[in-house]
Structures are given as C-alpha cells and as structure tokens.
Design a protein around this motif. Sequence first.
Motif, short mmCIF file in Angstrom:
data_model
loop_
_atom_site.label_atom_id
_atom_site.label_comp_id
_atom_site.label_asym_id
_atom_site.label_seq_id
_atom_site.Cartn_x
_atom_site.Cartn_y
_atom_site.Cartn_z
N ASP A 1 7.62 57.41 -6.20
CA ASP A 1 6.75 56.26 -6.46
C ASP A 1 6.15 56.39 -7.86
O ASP A 1 5.16 57.09 -8.07
N ASP A 2 6.76 55.70 -8.81
CA ASP A 2 6.33 55.80 -10.21
C ASP A 2 5.30 54.74 -10.60
O ASP A 2 4.95 54.60 -11.77
N ARG A 3 4.80 53.98 -9.64
CA ARG A 3 3.82 52.93 -9.96
C ARG A 3 2.52 53.53 -10.49
O ARG A 3 2.02 54.54 -9.98
N THR A 4 1.97 52.91 -11.49
CA THR A 4 0.69 53.34 -12.03
C THR A 4 -0.44 52.93 -11.09
O THR A 4 -0.23 52.16 -10.14
N ARG A 5 -1.64 53.39 -11.38
CA ARG A 5 -2.80 53.00 -10.58
C ARG A 5 -3.00 51.49 -10.65
O ARG A 5 -3.38 50.86 -9.67
N GLU A 6 -2.74 50.90 -11.81
CA GLU A 6 -2.85 49.44 -11.95
C GLU A 6 -1.84 48.73 -11.06
O GLU A 6 -2.18 47.77 -10.36
N GLU A 7 -0.61 49.19 -11.08
CA GLU A 7 0.44 48.53 -10.29
C GLU A 7 0.22 48.70 -8.80
O GLU A 7 0.63 47.85 -8.01
N ARG A 8 -0.47 49.78 -8.42
CA ARG A 8 -0.79 49.99 -7.00
C ARG A 8 -2.06 49.26 -6.59
O ARG A 8 -2.47 49.34 -5.43
N GLY A 9 -2.69 48.57 -7.50
CA GLY A 9 -3.89 47.79 -7.17
C GLY A 9 -5.16 48.60 -7.12
O GLY A 9 -6.18 48.13 -6.60
N GLU B 1 -6.66 49.82 -9.92
CA GLU B 1 -7.43 49.49 -11.12
C GLU B 1 -7.00 48.11 -11.60
O GLU B 1 -5.89 47.67 -11.29
N PRO B 2 -7.86 47.42 -12.36
CA PRO B 2 -7.48 46.10 -12.88
C PRO B 2 -6.27 46.20 -13.82
O PRO B 2 -6.10 47.21 -14.52
N LEU B 3 -5.42 45.17 -13.81
CA LEU B 3 -4.26 45.15 -14.71
C LEU B 3 -4.71 45.08 -16.16
O LEU B 3 -5.47 44.19 -16.55
N LYS B 4 -4.27 46.04 -16.93
CA LYS B 4 -4.63 46.09 -18.35
C LYS B 4 -3.41 46.45 -19.19
O LYS B 4 -3.05 45.75 -20.12
N ASN B 5 -2.76 47.56 -18.82
CA ASN B 5 -1.59 48.03 -19.57
C ASN B 5 -0.27 47.66 -18.90
O ASN B 5 0.78 47.82 -19.49
N ASN B 6 -0.34 47.19 -17.65
CA ASN B 6 0.87 46.82 -16.91
C ASN B 6 0.89 45.33 -16.60
O ASN B 6 -0.14 44.67 -16.65
#
Length: 637
Positions: A305-313, A315-320
């Motif tokens: 699972d390579d999803r970032t914290r943003e992609e996993r919901g 953190e707010p979307l900022k870099n993804n």
Amino acid sequence: MGLLSQGSPLSWEETQRHADHVRLHGILQFLHIYHAVKDRHKDVLKWGDEVEYMLVSFDHENRKAQLVLSGEELLETLQEKGERTNPNHPTLWRPEYGSYMIEGTPGQPYGGTMSEFNTVEDNMRKRRKEATSLLGENQALCTITSFPRLGCPGFTLPEFKPNPVEGGASKSLFFPDEAINKHPRFSTLTRNIRHRRGEKVVINVPIFKDKNTPSPFIETFPEDDEAAKASKPDHIYMDAMGFGMGNCCLQVTFQACSISEARYLYDQLATICPIVMALSAASPFYRGYVSDIDCRWGVISASVDDRTREERGLEPLKNNHYRISKSRYDSIDSYLSECGEKYNDIDLTKHKEIYEQLLQEGIDHLLAQHVAHLFIRDPLTLFEEKIHLDDANESDHFENIQSTNWQTMRFKPPPPNSDIGWRVEFRPMEVQLTDFENSAYVVFVVLLTRVILSYKLDFLIPLSKVDENMKVAQKRDAVLQGLFYFRKDICKGGNAMVDGRNKTTGSTEPAAEEYALMTIDTIINGKEGMFPGLIPILNSYLENMEVDVDTRCSILNYLKLIKKRASGELMTVARWMREFIANHPDYKQDSVITDEMNYSLLLKCNQIANELCECPELLGPAFRKVKYSGSKTDSSN
C-alpha cells in the motif's frame, strides 16, 4: 509478478520525475494495441496456471525448518536445462519476490479440448519433480501459502539479520533484504513503495485468542518509534512488502475469443473471487503466531500500500491529486461489460484527462474508466534504458502501471505484434499442499468459464457486495461460517434487465431481490428452493460433453474435492493447519508457533505433498495415491 525489465533502476525521485511521461506513453501504447486488435475474433481458448513454490530446508537434528535463499540459482539451472535447451520443454520457470521462491507454469498453454484437463496434474507433478531433483539434501519444494515463522529470527538459510536503518530496501524490523529476490525490480519496488508512502508499510493482522493468549496481546518495539505507533493491540504487526509478496498463490489465465468475451468473463469471475478464495484458504499463521484470519489477501494488500497519508484521507489533499479508497493490491473497482454497468456502485477515482483522451479515441465509457482508474497510480519502478520507447511496438510503460495494479482479476490486452489474444487472469486463490488439490481448483475455475460462456450465466451483483464478500472470505472458517451475497437467478431469468429496465421495479437499478446471503455450501453444492449450486451445473455440463473415461474420472475427482471442502466434509488447508498446531504436544494454547512446531508442520506438509502419508481430513478418498520419489527430505527422521 508482472513486468520484469532488465537494466539500471532509477531512484524514487528520478522515477517520480518521469511519472507523467510513463502515463502519457503508457496510454499511447494501450491505444496502439487497442486499435490494432479491437476487432480481433475467433481466438481459440487457451489457458494456463501459475504455481508459486517455497524452498524449505529441514534441520532434522535441531528440528528446525528454514527458507532457503537459493531461488535465483535454482531458477537459472531450471531455465538452462529447460526452455533455453528446448523451446518445447513442458515447464517454464520464472522468478518471484522472495529469494526463497520460484514460479512454475506449463511450457505451453493448454487448449480448448476436454482432454486437456487430464494433463494439468501431470504437468504440476513434472514441475515439482524437476525442481526437487536439483535441491540439496533435506531440502524440499513446498506449495504453502505463508511460511508460519516468516520474519522470526533465523527463518532463512543462510541466516541474516534485518536492516531497519536507512539504506535498507524495506527497513524492516523482521524481514532481511537478503530474502528479497536479487533482480533489481523487487528491491526497487520495496524501496519505492516505502518512499512514495512516506513511511514503512503497516500490516496488522488480528491474533487468534486462545486459552492462554495474553489479553490484551501487546508487542513492544522500543527501538522503533514508527513500529510503536503503527502496531495495534491484539494484532500481529508486520512492516515489509515481503510479508505479503513473500507468500505463494495459485493463478489461472484464460485467452478469450474476443475483447467482448474477455470483458464478460472478467466481470462474471470477479463475483466468484471471494468464494474461491474462502474455499482455498491456506494461510492462518503470520510471524510465528496463530492469526484470526485464514487468507493472505489483506496482508498482501497492506504490504504494497503505497498511498500517502493524503491519499488515505488522513490529511487534507495538498501534494497529491486524489483520495484513493484502496491499496493497489485489492479487489476490482468496476465491471467492464455492458451488462455489468448497472452494478458499478463503487465511486471510481479516475484520471480525468486520460479518461477524456480515451473517449476521444473511440474507447467506450466502461473500458475508458477502467484504464483511467488504473492510471491514477504512479509507476513504482523505471529502468534508465526503458524511458524512451517505440509506442507503436512496445508496451513497457503501459505494463509498468497495469502490472502493479494487483487486483482479484486482471484484464490483459494482447502484447504488441503477437498472436496472443485478449486475456483475463483469475488471481485470488491460495496455493494448496498437493498437486492434486491445485489441479482441482484450477480445473474447477476453468470449467466454470466454459459453463459461463456456454450457458450465458449471469453472476453479477452490485460491486459493493463483492467487496463485502472479500472481507468475509478472509475470516477464520469463512468457508463454513461466512455468509456471502450471491445472485439467485444466474440464468438471466427472474429479475433480469430488459432494455435497461428491471422487470420487477421498472428502474434502471438492480433490485435487491436479485441476490441473497448464502453459505458457500449453498453456492457450490446448491440448496433446493434457493440456488442450484455450481457443482451440479458443472456436472450437468459434463454430461452433455463428449469426454473420455479417464478425463471424466479425473474431473469428477477434482469436483468431489471442491464439493466436500464447501460442505465441510473435508477441511481447508487453513483449518487443517490450525488443527495440527492445536494438537501439537508443544503448543501451549498461547497462539505462539515455535521452531519445533513449525518444523513438524512443514515436514508433515511435505510428506503429504509427496504422497508419503495419507491425510483423509484434508484430501478424502478422492485423492489418488500414486507414489513418486519427489522428496529430498528424509521423512524417517
């Protein structure tokens, strides 16, 4: 394992810089293939299985079993003696993630005649014998889904310690990098998944609470803040790709006669995935503990699972760009056929620009959204020599992303300029101990595709219900205890859609009455007044086919195994393994699997696989005991 390019792997930062290039040219490569072969028809049925194996060493004096890190050397010898010497050699061998693993397939695909079913087990036996003949003394080729003490101190031969500091591919507390296949793809995948995610992967498997299991069960990792935060009470914690991709599975790929048939099969088989996964359950142990699950699927899903914290919901979307609901190893997210469209009830995240590009190129909405969904993912590996390609004649960029979306089903376009047709791959099965069992599951699935196409069967239910089934399928004893959503009328009668509208409700939405919760016994063996059962349907099909006596006998033996596993008359491998450990004299009912218990279990597994002992609880009387000297281990010790 997918695409295996040769060359110089780029760092994650360099790969990331080329991500849009890979996506752009991957889509162009797909479009070239699609436009070249979209109208191709009348490809004959061809199919083949893939079996993954582990290399195990038995130390009889110290009663210890370890994984042998010699897969690359064994593979080189097998290829040199086999396909490189004779293009028509009956077996093919390929690398797998673990350096203690290899993958074997038939040398040529099987064809469409019924007699082919009678050659599957023989070919699997050839593979086992061929590889075993090259092993050292007291070594064995085992078809086990998960090694019970994977990640425990000294689980490899030679022994290596993990490298949790910076510089290691996985930075695991438990899994040494030396256990990863030496092909650069594998360590690069491991490192880049961790870099992209921004932290180590996190796998938490619920522990089985036995009489003396501590409650709460808590492990402490004072030397690792990341592990201390990631591990959960009453769970077995793991932190590396190897805990998932280092497991073994059984897969089948089919060539369809056309793209439309491939899409139809993809959809229909997607609903069967959780059923067959529960039927083939074979992995109840992780990192030296008894778990409360029977299947590996969720473990592998978390391990890549390579999803970032943003992609996993988190953190707010900022870099993804996207919230992504699943790991790139999971169940499918959309049906591909027109009859499946109304059951696509999962919100589908897709790359909007790619989706629009595909529509403009004449790709229909369903296929366009499928590809655009795959392409929300980044490439995880890229080789310097493979950046600039001829898009009209190569497909590496498309396969780079396609082959790292590891889903229950895979829809596979033909390679460029080949005589291979449109294919689908069935991916959820756990590997079994014996060639007989593995053949039974393969033949069951292949026969099912023949029946689906011949009888125009319809197994479709809302895709969200298939996802729920996937969760149930992994639970302990799901084959007996689980309830699964399944379509009641599979012959396109009852509440079938007419001109896009439901006969009962008048709406374009599927009616809830179309499906019901059923046991696996009902789904496989049938229940009067509820469901006819897949085995009775397969038997009916066989009665109408011209089949020679030997082949018919083999098929009926295979179906008998599936039937009895579904009814509970025979145990799944997972249940049998649990019983074996529970009855081991050293087991203290504390959910711990010691070296001695692991040795005893794997020695027994190897004896069963090589038909050196009987196991009626697992195999029943349907098992044909034809002795052959396949084992290099001394079972008398």
